[in-house]
Design a protein around this motif. Structure first.
Motif, mmCIF file in Angstrom:
data_model
loop_
_atom_site.group_PDB
_atom_site.id
_atom_site.type_symbol
_atom_site.label_atom_id
_atom_site.label_comp_id
_atom_site.label_asym_id
_atom_site.label_seq_id
_atom_site.Cartn_x
_atom_site.Cartn_y
_atom_site.Cartn_z
ATOM 1 N N UNK A 100 7.200 -37.809 60.165
ATOM 2 C CA UNK A 100 6.175 -36.815 59.874
ATOM 3 C C UNK A 100 4.840 -37.265 60.444
ATOM 4 N N UNK A 101 4.291 -36.472 61.326
ATOM 5 C CA UNK A 101 3.004 -36.820 61.894
ATOM 6 C C UNK A 101 2.374 -35.615 62.562
ATOM 7 N N UNK A 102 1.065 -35.674 62.696
ATOM 8 C CA UNK A 102 0.335 -34.671 63.471
ATOM 9 C C UNK A 102 -0.668 -35.418 64.332
ATOM 10 N N UNK A 103 -1.024 -34.814 65.438
ATOM 11 C CA UNK A 103 -2.021 -35.433 66.294
ATOM 12 C C UNK A 103 -3.374 -35.155 65.674
ATOM 13 N N UNK A 104 -4.145 -36.233 65.422
ATOM 14 C CA UNK A 104 -5.432 -36.044 64.780
ATOM 15 C C UNK A 104 -6.586 -36.540 65.616
ATOM 16 N N UNK A 105 -6.313 -37.451 66.546
ATOM 17 C CA UNK A 105 -7.429 -38.076 67.223
ATOM 18 C C UNK A 105 -6.966 -38.571 68.586
ATOM 19 N N UNK A 114 -1.290 -39.053 62.730
ATOM 20 C CA UNK A 114 -1.396 -39.344 61.301
ATOM 21 C C UNK A 114 -0.016 -39.276 60.679
ATOM 22 N N UNK A 115 0.339 -40.294 59.905
ATOM 23 C CA UNK A 115 1.632 -40.316 59.239
ATOM 24 C C UNK A 115 1.517 -39.845 57.799
ATOM 25 N N UNK A 126 -3.301 -41.870 42.252
ATOM 26 C CA UNK A 126 -3.423 -41.522 43.657
ATOM 27 C C UNK A 126 -2.499 -40.354 43.973
ATOM 28 N N UNK A 127 -2.782 -39.701 45.104
ATOM 29 C CA UNK A 127 -1.938 -38.628 45.619
ATOM 30 C C UNK A 127 -1.656 -38.945 47.081
ATOM 31 N N UNK A 128 -0.454 -38.608 47.516
ATOM 32 C CA UNK A 128 -0.073 -38.801 48.913
ATOM 33 C C UNK A 128 0.247 -37.444 49.520
ATOM 34 N N UNK A 129 -0.322 -37.204 50.686
ATOM 35 C CA UNK A 129 -0.080 -35.970 51.409
ATOM 36 C C UNK A 129 0.597 -36.294 52.722
ATOM 37 N N UNK A 131 1.470 -34.835 56.360
ATOM 38 C CA UNK A 131 1.141 -33.750 57.286
ATOM 39 C C UNK A 131 2.399 -33.014 57.747
ATOM 40 N N UNK A 132 2.191 -31.788 58.199
ATOM 41 C CA UNK A 132 3.319 -31.003 58.703
ATOM 42 C C UNK A 132 3.849 -31.622 59.981
ATOM 43 N N UNK A 133 5.134 -31.431 60.195
ATOM 44 C CA UNK A 133 5.779 -31.958 61.414
ATOM 45 C C UNK A 133 5.333 -31.168 62.623
ATOM 46 N N UNK A 134 5.368 -31.825 63.795
ATOM 47 C CA UNK A 134 5.005 -31.148 65.058
ATOM 48 C C UNK A 134 5.957 -30.007 65.331
#
Length: 134
Positions: A100-105, A114-115, A126-129, A131-134
């Motif tokens: 799971x990752x998205x391009x962020x930078x 981002x994983x 805490x909370x973990x989010x 990101x949506x898959x490519x």
């Protein structure tokens, strides 16, 4: 009256098992100020009293100033005992998902993805989010 307040200040120091130096550091005053208070050279200032009750809110102001009431309150243990028995909760490490990752930078020609995103709150939760898959 000054001697009575000094006696109560000494009770606070003794209750928490602190040295005069450690007590001065805890409440944010010079070590010599505490020494001068305890040997009767100076009287405690309003600033000193406010620093003491800010650092140790369980110390009742009326007890400190007038001797009315009691210290320590029945509801607390010495800070030394509480610190020794306190368990600190540490959030488990977050292991990001490789899929799971998205391009962020973009940095130059390198793209960083981002994983996971984790938010840590002051209450230790805490909370973990993810990101949506490519």
């Amino acid at each position: 009256m000054n001697e009575e307040i000094v006696t109560r200040i000494q009770q606070v120091i003794d209750f928490y098992g602190l040295t005069v130096s450690a007590f001065a550091d805890e409440i944010g005053v010079q070590r010599s100020s505490i020494s001068h208070l305890l040997n009767g050279r100076n009287k405690p200032s309003l600033d000193f009293v406010l620093k003491l009750i800010t650092a140790y809110p369980e110390v009742d102001l009326y007890w400190l100033l007038k001797g009315e009431g009691s210290f320590p309150p029945a509801t607390i243990e010495s800070k030394q005992n509480v610190d020794e028995n306190t368990t600190k909760t540490i959030a488990p490490p977050i292991v990001p998902s490789e899929t799971e990752s998205i391009t962020t930078k973009g940095i130059g020609s390198k793209t960083i993805k981002t994983k996971q995103i984790a938010l840590f709150y002051t209450d230790g939760t805490f909370e973990v989010f993810n990101p949506k898959k490519d």
